[in-house]
Design an enzyme around this catalytic site. Structure first.
Site, PDB file in Angstrom:
ATOM      1  N   GLY A  90      13.366  -1.520  -6.032  1.00  0.00           N
ATOM      2  CA  GLY A  90      13.808  -0.983  -4.717  1.00  0.00           C
ATOM      3  C   GLY A  90      12.901  -1.501  -3.502  1.00  0.00           C
ATOM      4  N   ASN A  91      13.475  -0.958  -2.271  1.00  0.00           N
ATOM      5  CA  ASN A  91      12.870  -1.481  -1.036  1.00  0.00           C
ATOM      6  C   ASN A  91      12.055  -0.362  -0.584  1.00  0.00           C
ATOM      7  OD1 ASN A  91      13.813  -4.092  -0.932  1.00  0.00           O
ATOM      8  ND2 ASN A  91      15.801  -3.412   0.162  1.00  0.00           N
ATOM      9  N   ASP A 207       0.380  -0.726 -15.295  1.00  0.00           N
ATOM     10  CA  ASP A 207       0.658  -1.720 -14.334  1.00  0.00           C
ATOM     11  C   ASP A 207      -0.497  -1.955 -13.395  1.00  0.00           C
ATOM     12  OD1 ASP A 207       1.933  -4.146 -13.704  1.00  0.00           O
ATOM     13  OD2 ASP A 207       3.390  -3.067 -12.549  1.00  0.00           O
TER      14      ASP A 207
HETATM   15  N1  ATP Z   1       3.913   4.433   0.236  1.00  0.00           N
HETATM   16  C1  ATP Z   1       3.713   3.255   0.695  1.00  0.00           C
HETATM   17  N2  ATP Z   1       3.197   3.070   1.864  1.00  0.00           N
HETATM   18  C2  ATP Z   1       3.421   1.436   2.221  1.00  0.00           C
HETATM   19  N3  ATP Z   1       3.807   0.599   1.564  1.00  0.00           N
HETATM   20  C3  ATP Z   1       4.424   1.095   0.385  1.00  0.00           C
HETATM   21  C4  ATP Z   1       4.342   2.089  -0.128  1.00  0.00           C
HETATM   22  N4  ATP Z   1       4.964   2.129  -1.524  1.00  0.00           N
HETATM   23  C5  ATP Z   1       5.209   0.994  -1.741  1.00  0.00           C
HETATM   24  N5  ATP Z   1       4.906   0.108  -0.417  1.00  0.00           N
HETATM   25  C6  ATP Z   1       5.004  -1.303  -0.473  1.00  0.00           C
HETATM   26  O1  ATP Z   1       6.514  -1.699  -0.949  1.00  0.00           O
HETATM   27  C7  ATP Z   1       6.295  -2.789  -1.949  1.00  0.00           C
HETATM   28  C8  ATP Z   1       7.117  -2.367  -3.247  1.00  0.00           C
HETATM   29  O2  ATP Z   1       7.242  -0.926  -3.739  1.00  0.00           O
HETATM   30  P1  ATP Z   1       7.144  -0.811  -5.330  1.00  0.00           P
HETATM   31  O3  ATP Z   1       5.908  -1.571  -5.712  1.00  0.00           O
HETATM   32  O4  ATP Z   1       6.839   0.807  -5.378  1.00  0.00           O
HETATM   33  O5  ATP Z   1       8.337  -1.431  -5.426  1.00  0.00           O
HETATM   34  P2  ATP Z   1       9.200  -1.682  -7.136  1.00  0.00           P
HETATM   35  O6  ATP Z   1      10.369  -1.766  -6.855  1.00  0.00           O
HETATM   36  O7  ATP Z   1       8.540  -0.393  -7.899  1.00  0.00           O
HETATM   37  O8  ATP Z   1       8.016  -2.831  -7.382  1.00  0.00           O
HETATM   38  P3  ATP Z   1       7.807  -3.661  -8.918  1.00  0.00           P
HETATM   39  O9  ATP Z   1       8.568  -4.726  -8.878  1.00  0.00           O
HETATM   40  O10 ATP Z   1       6.111  -3.724  -8.542  1.00  0.00           O
HETATM   41  O11 ATP Z   1       8.086  -2.500  -9.908  1.00  0.00           O
HETATM   42  C9  ATP Z   1       4.696  -2.357  -2.518  1.00  0.00           C
HETATM   43  O12 ATP Z   1       4.307  -3.720  -2.922  1.00  0.00           O
HETATM   44  C10 ATP Z   1       4.320  -2.196  -1.222  1.00  0.00           C
HETATM   45  O13 ATP Z   1       3.776  -3.446  -0.604  1.00  0.00           O
END
Ligand code: ATP
Length: 460
Positions: A90-91, A207
């Site tokens: 996700g974003n 992770d």
């Molecule tokens: N609460 C937050 N506050 C600020 N930035 C955030 C927050 N949560 C996530 N981010 C930013 O957004 C990015 C993506 O979030 P996240 O890692 O949760 O996504 P994902 O799709 O689960 O990623 P992954 O591929 O690692 O599983 C993070 O690397 C971080 O930089």
């Protein structure tokens, strides 16, 4: 560092094992998809009472007020300011509640997941796992989920916003791109508490890496990203001290599981059949030596994590439990101190071979005082006990976090009050933060314009 996941659903109960699903390795993808409307808030209204340590925070109160006034919380209640990150599922957007004072806005992070796109990539279960886990967390070093709702085929999670970036970026800003021993100790100690809490809740994180450790406005950490975590049951055990000369623990530590007495019934935050454990009275605690409430016997055979951080037992597929988090904790501590990971090879395959076969080598850290030298010896000792390839001989592998907290390196850490300690770096004052996140770049017209649900979220 890209994460890897070969399994879409692995709810484990301790002592049971599962087979490896046939799905293949998958890496980060991206796409553009349209979104149309906002629908209901699915956060339970009673959840306010489930968040005692955040209930008085302005951000929490603002969402509670909104839910009370509007009867729900939806996408239309938020002004999306900008995208702050994106990942495999996700974003994440910086946002604020519409109509609140711009001078003192509460900022939120909204993780937007395209359910249709994820379903097509067979990753919907990961988003669901993360949503369930976020819904039960209540810890100073873990995210608070303020609201969740759906908008067309998007799922939105509104969380606490961390303005300080992540520890990878922070490390790269340091001289020689590595933290001092004292800074590494601070971040490692807070991360250890977050992992300990997760384990007690029946969650194996799987992770850990500096990218997933975010820094709050006050400089304390927040562990993020739970889509690869494993949910399992916890059977609390009472362990009697029995000195074991062959153990991997310090001389003044003990590490024996021979007298483990399970307390029934099973504790779990997720299992429908779970019941609360019996209250353990102070008298009971005085009578025994150690209470271990971690899923040390959980077993999963999924191939998940980040290559450089994968534990040997994950690579070999022999089944892994909470000890994987202590291996990754060792790699994490190593990276904070040395600026590199210990087993990195020329490519992913060589990295995996190094993890399985290569002995750990610990380069000397440049130190200028005797105290620093002593600290270096202690931290190297801890890393070498964490990066033990056999999970049963790894520190934390038999008794969980208590063993690690007792290590000499953490001597003097006030675990109960660490959240009141001044962090090594505190993100600057609010104005600097606001300019970093782009808030001040918006014109008044832009800030006040009615929010239009965008035709496209910007996937890439
Ligand atoms: N609460 C937050 N506050 C600020 N930035 C955030 C927050 N949560 C996530 N981010 C930013 O957004 C990015 C993506 O979030 P996240 O890692 O949760 O996504 P994902 O799709 O689960 O990623 P992954 O591929 O690692 O599983 C993070 O690397 C971080 O930089």
């Amino acid at each position: 560092m890209a994460t890897v996941a070969r399994d879409e659903s692995d709810y484990d109960s301790s002592c049971s094992s599962i087979t490896v699903p046939s799905s293949t390795l998958s890496f980060g993808g991206s796409r553009r998809t349209s979104v149309s409307s906002s629908v209901a808030d699915t956060t339970h209204s009673s959840s306010l009472s489930l968040k005692p340590h955040k209930a008085h925070h302005a951000a929490w109160e603002a969402v509670a007020r909104l839910r009370c006034e509007a009867g729900r919380v939806g996408l239309d209640h938020f002004r999306i300011i900008r995208r702050v990150g994106s990942g495999d599922i996700g974003n994440v957007y910086l946002c604020q509640i519409r109509g609140r004072s711009v001078a003192e806005p509460c900022l939120y992070a909204m993780k937007v997941v395209d359910r249709e796109a994820l379903a097509a990539r067979k990753k919907l279960q990961r988003a669901e796992t993360e949503r369930e886990i976020l819904g039960v967390l209540d810890h100073p070093f873990l995210p608070t989920l303020y609201a969740q709702f759906e908008a067309s085929h998007y799922s939105c999670l509104v969380m606490e916003f961390c303005s300080g970036g992540d520890l990878l970026t922070a490390r790269q800003r340091q001289p020689s791109r590595r933290f001092s021993i004292s800074s590494a100790k601070f971040y490692a100690a807070e991360t250890l508490l977050a992992l300990e809490y997760l384990h007690m809740m029946g969650i194996v994180y799987r992770d850990l890496k500096p990218e997933n450790v975010l820094v709050r406005e006050d400089g304390h950490i927040m562990l993020s990203d739970f889509d690869l975590s494993l949910k399992c049951d916890v059977v609390p055990k009472l362990i009697r001290r029995k000195p074991d000369p062959e153990s991997n623990c310090n001389k003044n530590q003990t590490c024996s599981t021979t007298c483990a007495l399970p307390i029934q019934p099973v504790l779990s935050c997720f299992s429908a059949s779970a019941k609360r454990t019996k209250a353990i009275t102070p008298t009971t605690i005085q009578d025994i030596d150690e209470l271990v409430a971690e899923p040390i016997n959980a077993r999963s055979k999924s191939f998940v994590g980040t290559h450089e951080y994968l534990a040997p037992e994950v690579i070999s597929g022999q089944g892994h439990g909470s000890a994987v988090d202590w291996w990754t904790f060792g790699v994490f501590l190593y990276e904070l101190l040395y600026g590199i990971t210990p087993f990195k090879g020329e490519n992913n395959e060589k990295t995996l071979i190094n993890i399985l076969k290569q002995p750990l080598s610990l380069p000397r850290i440049g130190v200028s005082t005797t105290k620093e030298y002593e600290e270096m010896v202690k931290v190297q000792d801890l890393i070498s006990r964490l990066l033990v390839k056999n999970p049963k001989r790894r520190i934390g592998g038999c008794k969980g976090s208590v063993e690690i907290k007792r290590h000499e390196f953490f001597k003097g850490v006030n675990w109960a009050l660490i959240r009141s300690v001044r962090p090594p770096e505190v993100p600057s004052d609010l104005n600097k933060i606001r300019s970093r996140v782009g808030l001040t770049k918006l014109s008044k017209k832009e800030r006040d314009a009615p929010y239009q649900i965008p035709l496209h979220f910007d996937y890439f």
